[in-house]
Design a protein around this motif. Structure first.
Motif, PDB file in Angstrom:
ATOM      1  N   UNK A   1      22.491  35.346  18.101  1.00 46.93           N
ATOM      2  CA  UNK A   1      23.729  36.125  18.188  1.00 46.93           C
ATOM      3  C   UNK A   1      23.407  37.456  18.863  1.00 46.93           C
ATOM      4  N   UNK A   2      23.903  37.635  20.074  1.00 51.03           N
ATOM      5  CA  UNK A   2      23.601  38.830  20.864  1.00 51.03           C
ATOM      6  C   UNK A   2      24.836  39.699  21.021  1.00 51.03           C
ATOM      7  N   UNK A   3      24.646  41.014  21.244  1.00 49.50           N
ATOM      8  CA  UNK A   3      25.785  41.878  21.573  1.00 49.50           C
ATOM      9  C   UNK A   3      26.350  41.538  22.942  1.00 49.50           C
ATOM     10  N   UNK A   4      27.504  42.128  23.249  1.00 47.99           N
ATOM     11  CA  UNK A   4      28.273  41.741  24.439  1.00 47.99           C
ATOM     12  C   UNK A   4      28.457  42.943  25.369  1.00 47.99           C
ATOM     13  N   UNK A   5      28.295  42.689  26.662  1.00 49.06           N
ATOM     14  CA  UNK A   5      28.612  43.672  27.708  1.00 49.06           C
ATOM     15  C   UNK A   5      29.636  43.065  28.653  1.00 49.06           C
ATOM     16  N   UNK A   6      30.767  43.736  28.830  1.00 48.84           N
ATOM     17  CA  UNK A   6      31.734  43.347  29.856  1.00 48.84           C
ATOM     18  C   UNK A   6      31.430  44.154  31.103  1.00 48.84           C
ATOM     19  N   UNK A   7      31.240  43.456  32.236  1.00 50.11           N
ATOM     20  CA  UNK A   7      30.826  44.114  33.479  1.00 50.11           C
ATOM     21  C   UNK A   7      31.891  43.948  34.554  1.00 50.11           C
ATOM     22  N   UNK A   8      32.213  45.072  35.209  1.00 52.33           N
ATOM     23  CA  UNK A   8      33.184  45.090  36.302  1.00 52.33           C
ATOM     24  C   UNK A   8      32.445  45.396  37.612  1.00 52.33           C
ATOM     25  N   UNK A   9      32.517  44.462  38.549  1.00 50.50           N
ATOM     26  CA  UNK A   9      31.781  44.589  39.806  1.00 50.50           C
ATOM     27  C   UNK A   9      32.365  45.680  40.699  1.00 50.50           C
ATOM     28  N   UNK A  10      31.539  46.116  41.658  1.00 52.46           N
ATOM     29  CA  UNK A  10      31.991  47.090  42.649  1.00 52.46           C
ATOM     30  C   UNK A  10      32.661  46.427  43.837  1.00 52.46           C
ATOM     31  N   UNK A  11      33.083  47.282  44.799  1.00 51.43           N
ATOM     32  CA  UNK A  11      33.725  46.779  46.008  1.00 51.43           C
ATOM     33  C   UNK A  11      34.959  47.539  46.420  1.00 51.43           C
ATOM     34  N   UNK A  12      35.098  48.767  45.955  1.00 57.18           N
ATOM     35  CA  UNK A  12      36.196  49.614  46.413  1.00 57.18           C
ATOM     36  C   UNK A  12      37.577  49.140  45.997  1.00 57.18           C
ATOM     37  N   UNK A  13      37.655  48.357  44.932  1.00 58.81           N
ATOM     38  CA  UNK A  13      38.910  47.747  44.465  1.00 58.81           C
ATOM     39  C   UNK A  13      39.460  46.714  45.450  1.00 58.81           C
ATOM     40  N   UNK A  14      38.685  46.401  46.495  1.00 57.33           N
ATOM     41  CA  UNK A  14      39.148  45.453  47.511  1.00 57.33           C
ATOM     42  C   UNK A  14      38.193  44.283  47.725  1.00 57.33           C
TER      43      UNK A  14
END
Length: 315
Positions: free
Chosen positions: A79-92
Motif C-alpha cells: 500500500x503506497x501513497x499517491x501522487x497526481x501528476x500534471x504534465x507540462x506543455x503550455x496548456x496546449x
C-alpha cells in the motif's frame, strides 16, 4: 558569471539554428506542430523507460467530463501513497503518453502510485477546462483506486512541470480551504505561476532557451479566450495560507519562468508553509525532457522528488 551547461549548449545552439532556418522559411506555431515538437523532443532524449509492474489507463468520473488517467503502481503488493501528476506543455501540448517515462521514473524514485492526468488542452478546450479536470482528478481519485482494488495509502500529493505546475498550484489554492481534501505535499518543476508575464526572468532568458516570452504569450492567448482576468487566474497572486501543502520547487537558471517559482516560494514561507528549493544554475526550462544530455542532473531531480514526497513536513 552565468554559464549554460556544456552538456546541453551544443545541442541547444543547433536547435536554435534549425528553428531560425524554419522561421526564415515561413514556419509559424500551431497546436499540431507544438504537440509534435514536444512529443518528438521527449521521445528522442528520454529513452530509458523503466519497467513498472502495474500500469493501467482509467477514467476519473465527473458529471461534465471523465478525465483519462494512467496509473503507475511500482509495487502492487504494498500500500503506497499517491501522487497526481500534471504534465507540462503550455496548456496546449503534452499528454500521458509523452510523459510516460517521466512518470515511471517518479513512481520508482518516490515509491508512490503515480496518477498521470490527461487533462483537456487549448485551443480546443480553453481555460478553465484544464484546471477543472485537474480538480476533478484530485477530488475523485479514491473512487478509481477503490474500483481497481489497488493497495494504497490514503496520502495524496500533487505536482507537475511547467503548465502542469500551474494546474497543481491552482488546485492547491482551491482546496486549501476544503476540509474534505488533504494534500500531503506539492511538487512544482519549473512551474508557470504568473499568467500576467511580469517576472524579470522572462526578459532575462528570452532568447535561445527552448521557450521565450513570445511563445509563452502565444500559449496563454490560446488558453485564455474570454478576456479572463489573468492575474486572478495566476496561482502566484492567489490567497496564501498556512493550509497550503508543503511544496518543493525545482527551478533552472536559464528558464524564463524561473522567478515565478522563486516568488511562489517566498509567499509560501511568509505564510508559514514548509517548503524547499532545488535550483540548477546551468540548465534551461524542460530539462527533464532532455534527459540523455544531462542524466546526472535528472537523476538528482528524481532523487530529490522521492525524498521530498516521503519526508514528514514541518514549517
Amino acid at each position: 558569471m552565468r554559464q549554460l551547461s556544456p552538456k546541453i549548449s551544443p545541442w541547444l545552439a543547433s536547435f536554435n539554428q534549425q528553428l531560425s532556418t524554419m522561421q526564415a522559411n515561413g514556419y509559424k506555431p500551431t497546436c499540431t506542430n507544438v504537440r509534435e515538437g514536444l512529443a518528438y523532443l521527449t521521445a528522442a532524449f528520454v529513452t530509458d523507460i523503466p519497467a513498472i509492474p502495474w500500469v493501467q489507463d482509467d477514467l476519473v468520473p465527473s458529471p461534465r467530463y471523465k478525465v483519462p488517467v494512467r496509473i503507475y503502481h511500482p509495487n502492487p503488493n504494498r500500500a503506497l501513497p499517491v501522487l497526481i501528476y500534471f504534465h507540462g506543455g503550455g496548456h496546449m501540448a503534452g499528454s500521458i503518453t509523452v510523459y510516460d517515462a517521466i512518470c515511471r521514473k517518479i513512481a520508482i524514485a518516490a515509491q508512490h502510485i503515480v496518477v498521470s492526468a490527461d487533462y483537456r488542452l487549448a485551443p480546443e478546450c480553453p481555460y478553465p477546462a484544464g484546471a477543472d479536470d485537474a480538480y476533478t482528478v484530485v477530488k475523485n481519485i479514491w473512487v478509481v483506486l477503490d474500483q481497481r482494488q489497488l493497495q494504497y495509502q490514503r496520502q495524496l500529493s500533487i505536482g507537475g512541470d511547467s503548465a502542469g505546475g500551474a494546474l497543481s498550484a491552482t488546485v492547491a489554492s482551491i482546496v486549501q480551504f476544503d476540509p474534505a481534501i488533504d494534500i500531503h505535499a506539492q511538487l512544482l518543476i519549473y512551474p508557470s505561476l504568473d499568467y500576467t508575464l511580469s517576472a524579470p526572468s522572462l526578459d532575462e532568458n528570452n532568447n535561445g532557451y527552448l521557450i521565450n516570452k513570445e511563445k509563452v504569450t502565444w500559449y496563454f492567448n490560446n488558453y485564455f479566450q474570454q478576456n479572463e482576468d489573468r492575474k486572478t487566474a495566476s496561482p502566484l497572486f492567489a490567497e496564501f495560507s498556512a493550509k497550503l501543502p508543503p511544496t518543493l520547487v525545482i527551478s533552472a537558471e536559464f528558464c524564463p519562468l524561473r522567478d515565478e517559482g522563486i516568488a511562489y516560494l517566498a509567499r509560501l514561507r511568509k505564510a508559514g508553509v514548509a517548503s524547499d528549493h532545488l535550483h540548477f544554475a546551468d540548465l534551461p526550462h524542460a530539462f527533464l525532457n532532455l534527459e540523455n544530455l544531462i542524466k546526472e542532473e535528472c537523476q538528482r531531480t528524481y532523487q530529490n522528488i522521492g525524498a521530498w514526497l516521503n519526508l514528514k513536513k514541518t514549517a
